[in-house]
Design an enzyme around this catalytic site. Structure first.
Site, PDB file in Angstrom:
ATOM      1  N   ASP A 148      16.868  84.677  75.960  1.00 32.28           N
ATOM      2  CA  ASP A 148      15.601  85.342  75.815  1.00 32.28           C
ATOM      3  C   ASP A 148      14.887  84.330  75.164  1.00 32.28           C
ATOM      4  O   ASP A 148      15.059  83.279  74.748  1.00 32.28           O
ATOM      5  CB  ASP A 148      15.248  86.265  74.559  1.00 32.28           C
ATOM      6  CG  ASP A 148      16.655  87.627  75.200  1.00 32.28           C
ATOM      7  OD1 ASP A 148      16.472  87.365  76.002  1.00 32.28           O
ATOM      8  OD2 ASP A 148      16.855  87.659  74.408  1.00 32.28           O
TER       9      ASP A 148
HETATM   10  N1  URA Z   1      21.521  87.903  74.055  1.00 25.85           N
HETATM   11  C1  URA Z   1      20.552  88.158  73.596  1.00 25.85           C
HETATM   12  O1  URA Z   1      19.764  89.145  73.040  1.00 25.85           O
HETATM   13  N2  URA Z   1      19.763  87.725  74.352  1.00 25.85           N
HETATM   14  C2  URA Z   1      20.033  85.929  74.536  1.00 25.85           C
HETATM   15  O2  URA Z   1      19.083  85.308  75.000  1.00 25.85           O
HETATM   16  C3  URA Z   1      21.402  85.898  74.579  1.00 25.85           C
HETATM   17  C4  URA Z   1      22.061  86.912  74.622  1.00 25.85           C
END
Ligand code: URA
Length: 243
Positions: free
Chosen positions: A104
């Site tokens: 993310d």
């Molecule tokens: N899980 C998440 O919620 N975000 C990420 O970036 C990776 C795994």
């Protein structure tokens, strides 16, 4: 050694059908001799391959590790937001690297990028995803019941069923989470489903790879040993709970 036609495709000479036509037309030479047989095995490092007289270089296979900072989206392009591609030094810009999976925008840590489509596919295939280890700071404190729920496989509010995962409480508001899949916002949603919304998330390891001192925002190619270990991890079935 690789097939001449594969080398020609990888070098950007054309698509597979274009490469066939180019070979048939006698436009390829290997060490100065016309070659029309695409199945011939060649060692591009040891011979000179030309198209209409121009030397073809081939594109080296690359797998790099990035320590992603927050604020960059995992995408090859985006009209509005900064992408992880902007963090690659110029020497890596023309290698057609693609992110392996996704972090993310707010998540930091280990992100692989590669131009090896086959390896990429294997690493993100749901049947063969390698374990990924995250450090999270979150509200609340993980309790035994949360650990058990993760181990059994959570069902999220929208009905999404998660594979069994490891939740290791590290102290008040801190946990390590290991998952073998990469669903959208997976760790954040898993933690929120147990009333522990995540404030900070960092991926610390992917299969056998760790950041190993790589500073935030930096990129480096994997070593030969790391590549070997990654290849092995991507070809083995994973059972997290045997750990
Ligand atoms: N899980 C998440 O919620 N975000 C990420 O970036 C990776 C795994």
């Amino acid at each position: 050694m690789i097939r001449l036609d594969k080398f020609l495709c990888d070098s950007g000479a054309g698509t597979r059908s274009q490469v066939k036509a180019i070979l048939r037309a006698g436009r390829i030479q290997v060490d100065g001799q016309a070659e029309k047989d695409g199945s011939r095995k060649v060692d591009p490092a040891a011979c000179q391959i030309t198209l209409d007289g121009a030397v073809l270089g081939g594109r080296p296979r690359m797998v790099v590790m990035l320590n992603k900072p927050a604020g960059f989206v995992t995408a090859t392009e985006d009209r509005q937001q900064k992408t992880v591609m902007e963090l690659l030094p110029p020497a890596y810009q023309h290698l057609e690297l693609k992110p392996v999976g996704r972090l993310d925008k707010a998540t930091e840590g280990l992100l692989l990028l590669t131009n090896d489509g086959e390896l990429l596919h294997r690493l993100i295939s749901p049947r063969q995803e390698v374990p990924k280890v995250y450090y999270a700071r979150h509200q609340g404190t993980a309790a035994d019941a949360d650990v058990d729920a993760f181990r059994e496989g959570l069902t999220l509010a929208d009905g999404t069923v998660c594979l069994p995962a490891l939740l290791e409480p590290l102290g008040p508001g801190e946990s390590r989470i290991t998952v073998c899949e990469g669903k959208y916002h997976q760790v954040r949603r898993m933690m929120a489903s147990r009333a522990m919304p995540v404030a900070y998330l960092e991926r610390q390891a992917e299969g056998p790879l760790t950041l190993d001192g790589l500073s935030r925002g930096s990129v480096r190619p994997l070593t030969a040993q790391e590549l070997e270990k990654l290849e092995l991890a991507a070809s083995l079935p994973v059972n997290l709970l045997e750990k």
